[in-house]
Scaffold this motif. Sequence first.
Motif, PDB file in Angstrom:
ATOM      1  N   ARG A  44     -10.452  -6.480  -3.257  1.00 20.77           N
ATOM      2  CA  ARG A  44      -9.003  -6.679  -3.135  1.00 20.77           C
ATOM      3  C   ARG A  44      -8.257  -5.451  -2.614  1.00 20.77           C
ATOM      4  O   ARG A  44      -7.061  -5.321  -2.843  1.00 20.77           O
ATOM      5  CB  ARG A  44      -8.375  -7.114  -4.461  1.00 20.77           C
ATOM      6  N   THR A  45      -8.937  -4.543  -1.939  1.00 19.11           N
ATOM      7  CA  THR A  45      -8.258  -3.403  -1.337  1.00 19.11           C
ATOM      8  C   THR A  45      -8.275  -3.564   0.177  1.00 19.11           C
ATOM      9  O   THR A  45      -9.065  -4.331   0.723  1.00 19.11           O
ATOM     10  CB  THR A  45      -8.937  -2.067  -1.725  1.00 19.11           C
ATOM     11  N   MET A  46      -7.400  -2.838   0.845  1.00 21.45           N
ATOM     12  CA  MET A  46      -7.351  -2.856   2.312  1.00 21.45           C
ATOM     13  C   MET A  46      -6.550  -1.639   2.745  1.00 21.45           C
ATOM     14  O   MET A  46      -5.340  -1.578   2.529  1.00 21.45           O
ATOM     15  CB  MET A  46      -6.685  -4.148   2.788  1.00 21.45           C
ATOM     16  N   SER A  47      -7.226  -0.660   3.318  1.00 13.84           N
ATOM     17  CA  SER A  47      -6.556   0.566   3.750  1.00 13.84           C
ATOM     18  C   SER A  47      -5.999   0.404   5.159  1.00 13.84           C
ATOM     19  O   SER A  47      -6.325  -0.555   5.874  1.00 13.84           O
ATOM     20  CB  SER A  47      -7.556   1.731   3.725  1.00 13.84           C
ATOM     21  N   SER A  78      -2.721  -5.978   4.811  1.00 18.70           N
ATOM     22  CA  SER A  78      -3.260  -6.358   3.507  1.00 18.70           C
ATOM     23  C   SER A  78      -2.292  -7.342   2.864  1.00 18.70           C
ATOM     24  O   SER A  78      -1.147  -7.461   3.302  1.00 18.70           O
ATOM     25  CB  SER A  78      -3.393  -5.117   2.621  1.00 18.70           C
ATOM     26  N   PRO A  79      -2.722  -8.037   1.815  1.00 17.26           N
ATOM     27  CA  PRO A  79      -1.803  -8.942   1.129  1.00 17.26           C
ATOM     28  C   PRO A  79      -0.664  -8.210   0.413  1.00 17.26           C
ATOM     29  O   PRO A  79       0.346  -8.812   0.103  1.00 17.26           O
ATOM     30  CB  PRO A  79      -2.693  -9.664   0.116  1.00 17.26           C
ATOM     31  N   GLY A  80      -0.824  -6.936   0.148  1.00 14.92           N
ATOM     32  CA  GLY A  80       0.202  -6.183  -0.568  1.00 14.92           C
ATOM     33  C   GLY A  80       0.107  -6.418  -2.070  1.00 14.92           C
ATOM     34  O   GLY A  80      -0.682  -7.235  -2.544  1.00 14.92           O
ATOM     35  N   ILE A  81       0.902  -5.698  -2.809  1.00 10.04           N
ATOM     36  CA  ILE A  81       0.831  -5.769  -4.265  1.00 10.04           C
ATOM     37  C   ILE A  81       1.299  -7.128  -4.776  1.00 10.04           C
ATOM     38  O   ILE A  81       0.641  -7.762  -5.590  1.00 10.04           O
ATOM     39  CB  ILE A  81       1.638  -4.620  -4.907  1.00 10.04           C
ATOM     40  N   ASP A  82       2.437  -7.592  -4.291  1.00 11.91           N
ATOM     41  CA  ASP A  82       2.964  -8.895  -4.736  1.00 11.91           C
ATOM     42  C   ASP A  82       2.486  -9.978  -3.780  1.00 11.91           C
ATOM     43  O   ASP A  82       3.240 -10.764  -3.251  1.00 11.91           O
ATOM     44  CB  ASP A  82       4.486  -8.875  -4.859  1.00 11.91           C
ATOM     45  N   ARG A  83       1.193 -10.019  -3.621  1.00  5.83           N
ATOM     46  CA  ARG A  83       0.470 -10.813  -2.645  1.00  5.83           C
ATOM     47  C   ARG A  83       0.831 -12.289  -2.637  1.00  5.83           C
ATOM     48  O   ARG A  83       1.121 -12.874  -3.670  1.00  5.83           O
ATOM     49  CB  ARG A  83      -1.021 -10.659  -2.894  1.00  5.83           C
TER      50      ARG A  83
END
Length: 168
Positions: A44-47, A78-83
Amino acid sequence: MTHETRLAELIAPVVDAAGFELVRVRVTGGRTKTLQVMAERADRTMSAEDCARLSRALSPVLEEADPIDGRYNLEVSSPGIDRPLVREKDFEEWRGWPAKLELNRLVEGRKRFKGVLAGLDEGKIAFDIEGEDETALFPMEWIASAQLILTDDLLRETMKAEKQNPPA
Protein backbone atom coordinates in the motif's frame (compact mmCIF):
# COMPACT_ATOMS: atom_id res chain seq x y z
CA MET A 1 -17.89 -1.84 -21.31
CA THR A 2 -16.87 1.72 -20.43
CA HIS A 3 -13.94 3.55 -21.95
CA GLU A 4 -12.21 3.51 -18.55
CA THR A 5 -12.74 -0.26 -18.24
CA ARG A 6 -11.09 -0.78 -21.63
CA LEU A 7 -8.19 1.46 -20.57
CA ALA A 8 -7.82 -0.50 -17.33
CA GLU A 9 -7.64 -3.75 -19.30
CA LEU A 10 -4.88 -2.27 -21.49
CA ILE A 11 -2.95 -0.81 -18.56
CA ALA A 12 -3.31 -3.56 -15.91
CA PRO A 13 -0.75 -6.02 -17.37
CA VAL A 14 1.89 -3.26 -17.54
CA VAL A 15 1.12 -2.17 -13.98
CA ASP A 16 1.35 -5.79 -12.76
CA ALA A 17 4.61 -6.41 -14.65
CA ALA A 18 6.11 -3.29 -13.05
CA GLY A 19 5.28 -4.71 -9.60
CA PHE A 20 2.26 -2.58 -8.72
CA GLU A 21 -1.49 -3.03 -8.29
CA LEU A 22 -3.88 -0.93 -10.35
CA VAL A 23 -6.31 0.95 -8.11
CA ARG A 24 -8.22 3.15 -10.56
CA VAL A 25 -8.18 4.54 -14.10
CA ARG A 26 -10.03 7.77 -14.83
CA VAL A 27 -10.17 10.12 -17.81
CA THR A 28 -10.95 13.77 -17.08
CA GLY A 29 -10.85 17.06 -18.93
CA GLY A 30 -12.26 18.64 -22.05
CA ARG A 31 -10.16 19.47 -25.10
CA THR A 32 -6.93 18.15 -23.55
CA LYS A 33 -7.75 15.14 -21.43
CA THR A 34 -5.89 13.71 -18.46
CA LEU A 35 -5.50 9.95 -18.08
CA GLN A 36 -5.20 9.37 -14.34
CA VAL A 37 -3.66 6.05 -13.36
CA MET A 38 -3.73 5.32 -9.64
CA ALA A 39 -1.58 2.44 -8.42
CA GLU A 40 0.30 1.18 -5.40
CA ARG A 41 2.67 -1.52 -4.24
CA ALA A 42 1.22 -4.59 -2.49
CA ASP A 43 2.25 -3.01 0.84
CA ARG A 44 0.00 0.00 0.00
CA THR A 45 2.89 2.42 -0.54
CA MET A 46 3.81 4.36 -3.67
CA SER A 47 6.72 6.79 -3.82
CA ALA A 48 7.31 9.58 -6.32
CA GLU A 49 10.04 7.38 -7.84
CA ASP A 50 7.51 4.53 -8.18
CA CYS A 51 5.10 6.88 -10.00
CA ALA A 52 7.84 8.00 -12.39
CA ARG A 53 8.92 4.40 -13.07
CA LEU A 54 5.34 3.31 -13.77
CA SER A 55 4.77 6.32 -16.02
CA ARG A 56 7.85 5.36 -18.07
CA ALA A 57 6.57 1.76 -18.34
CA LEU A 58 3.08 2.88 -19.45
CA SER A 59 4.09 5.52 -22.00
CA PRO A 60 5.21 3.21 -24.86
CA VAL A 61 2.13 0.97 -24.46
CA LEU A 62 -0.22 3.95 -24.50
CA GLU A 63 1.62 5.51 -27.42
CA GLU A 64 1.28 2.35 -29.50
CA ALA A 65 -2.36 1.62 -28.56
CA ASP A 66 -3.39 5.30 -28.84
CA PRO A 67 -6.52 4.64 -26.71
CA ILE A 68 -7.65 8.26 -26.28
CA ASP A 69 -8.73 10.54 -29.13
CA GLY A 70 -6.71 13.73 -29.34
CA ARG A 71 -4.10 15.01 -26.93
CA TYR A 72 -3.93 13.86 -23.34
CA ASN A 73 -1.63 13.96 -20.35
CA LEU A 74 -0.69 10.87 -18.36
CA GLU A 75 -0.84 11.32 -14.59
CA VAL A 76 0.37 8.46 -12.38
CA SER A 77 -0.30 8.74 -8.65
CA SER A 78 -0.78 6.87 -5.42
CA PRO A 79 -4.22 6.52 -3.84
CA GLY A 80 -3.17 8.96 -1.11
CA ILE A 81 -3.97 8.74 2.57
CA ASP A 82 -7.74 9.26 2.26
CA ARG A 83 -7.75 6.82 -0.63
CA PRO A 84 -10.68 6.09 -2.88
CA LEU A 85 -12.23 2.66 -2.41
CA VAL A 86 -12.97 1.21 -5.83
CA ARG A 87 -12.27 -2.53 -5.75
CA GLU A 88 -14.10 -5.11 -3.65
CA LYS A 89 -10.80 -5.94 -1.95
CA ASP A 90 -10.47 -2.28 -0.83
CA PHE A 91 -13.68 -2.58 1.18
CA GLU A 92 -12.45 -5.80 2.78
CA GLU A 93 -8.86 -4.68 3.45
CA TRP A 94 -9.99 -1.42 5.07
CA ARG A 95 -12.64 -3.06 7.27
CA GLY A 96 -12.98 -1.16 10.55
CA TRP A 97 -11.90 2.21 9.12
CA PRO A 98 -14.12 5.31 8.87
CA ALA A 99 -15.27 6.09 5.35
CA LYS A 100 -17.81 8.04 3.35
CA LEU A 101 -19.89 6.61 0.54
CA GLU A 102 -21.86 8.30 -2.17
CA LEU A 103 -24.43 6.19 -3.97
CA ASN A 104 -25.72 6.57 -7.51
CA ARG A 105 -29.31 6.42 -6.21
CA LEU A 106 -31.34 7.49 -3.19
CA VAL A 107 -31.62 5.07 -0.27
CA GLU A 108 -33.99 6.19 2.46
CA GLY A 109 -33.92 9.68 0.92
CA ARG A 110 -30.11 10.07 0.85
CA LYS A 111 -27.14 9.38 -1.36
CA ARG A 112 -24.29 10.22 1.04
CA PHE A 113 -23.35 8.21 4.10
CA LYS A 114 -20.58 8.34 6.73
CA GLY A 115 -19.66 5.41 8.90
CA VAL A 116 -17.28 2.50 9.29
CA LEU A 117 -16.45 -0.14 6.69
CA ALA A 118 -17.66 -3.58 7.74
CA GLY A 119 -16.17 -5.55 4.81
CA LEU A 120 -18.14 -7.58 2.30
CA ASP A 121 -21.23 -9.69 2.82
CA GLU A 122 -22.24 -11.92 -0.10
CA GLY A 123 -20.66 -9.50 -2.59
CA LYS A 124 -22.28 -6.41 -1.08
CA ILE A 125 -20.49 -3.59 0.73
CA ALA A 126 -21.22 -3.85 4.46
CA PHE A 127 -21.28 -0.41 6.08
CA ASP A 128 -22.01 0.67 9.64
CA ILE A 129 -23.71 4.02 9.05
CA GLU A 130 -23.10 6.70 11.65
CA GLY A 131 -26.10 6.85 13.99
CA GLU A 132 -27.67 3.57 12.76
CA ASP A 133 -27.82 0.32 14.73
CA GLU A 134 -27.84 -2.17 11.86
CA THR A 135 -25.19 -2.72 9.19
CA ALA A 136 -26.30 -1.56 5.74
CA LEU A 137 -25.53 -3.65 2.66
CA PHE A 138 -24.98 -1.83 -0.64
CA PRO A 139 -24.45 -3.59 -3.98
CA MET A 140 -21.10 -2.61 -5.52
CA GLU A 141 -22.84 -1.14 -8.58
CA TRP A 142 -24.67 1.36 -6.32
CA ILE A 143 -21.39 2.93 -5.20
CA ALA A 144 -20.72 6.16 -7.12
CA SER A 145 -17.69 6.98 -4.95
CA ALA A 146 -16.20 5.87 -1.67
CA GLN A 147 -13.16 6.95 0.26
CA LEU A 148 -11.53 6.67 3.63
CA ILE A 149 -11.96 9.58 6.01
CA LEU A 150 -8.71 11.23 7.06
CA THR A 151 -8.13 10.57 10.76
CA ASP A 152 -5.10 10.64 13.07
CA ASP A 153 -5.20 6.82 13.18
CA LEU A 154 -5.15 6.63 9.37
CA LEU A 155 -2.20 9.03 9.25
CA ARG A 156 -0.31 6.89 11.79
CA GLU A 157 -1.09 3.68 9.85
CA THR A 158 0.12 5.22 6.60
CA MET A 159 3.30 6.59 8.15
CA LYS A 160 4.00 3.19 9.74
CA ALA A 161 3.61 1.42 6.36
CA GLU A 162 5.93 3.93 4.68
CA LYS A 163 8.54 3.55 7.42
CA GLN A 164 8.41 -0.27 7.20
CA ASN A 165 8.58 -0.21 3.39
CA PRO A 166 10.93 2.55 2.24
CA PRO A 167 11.16 3.26 -1.51
CA ALA A 168 13.32 0.78 -3.42
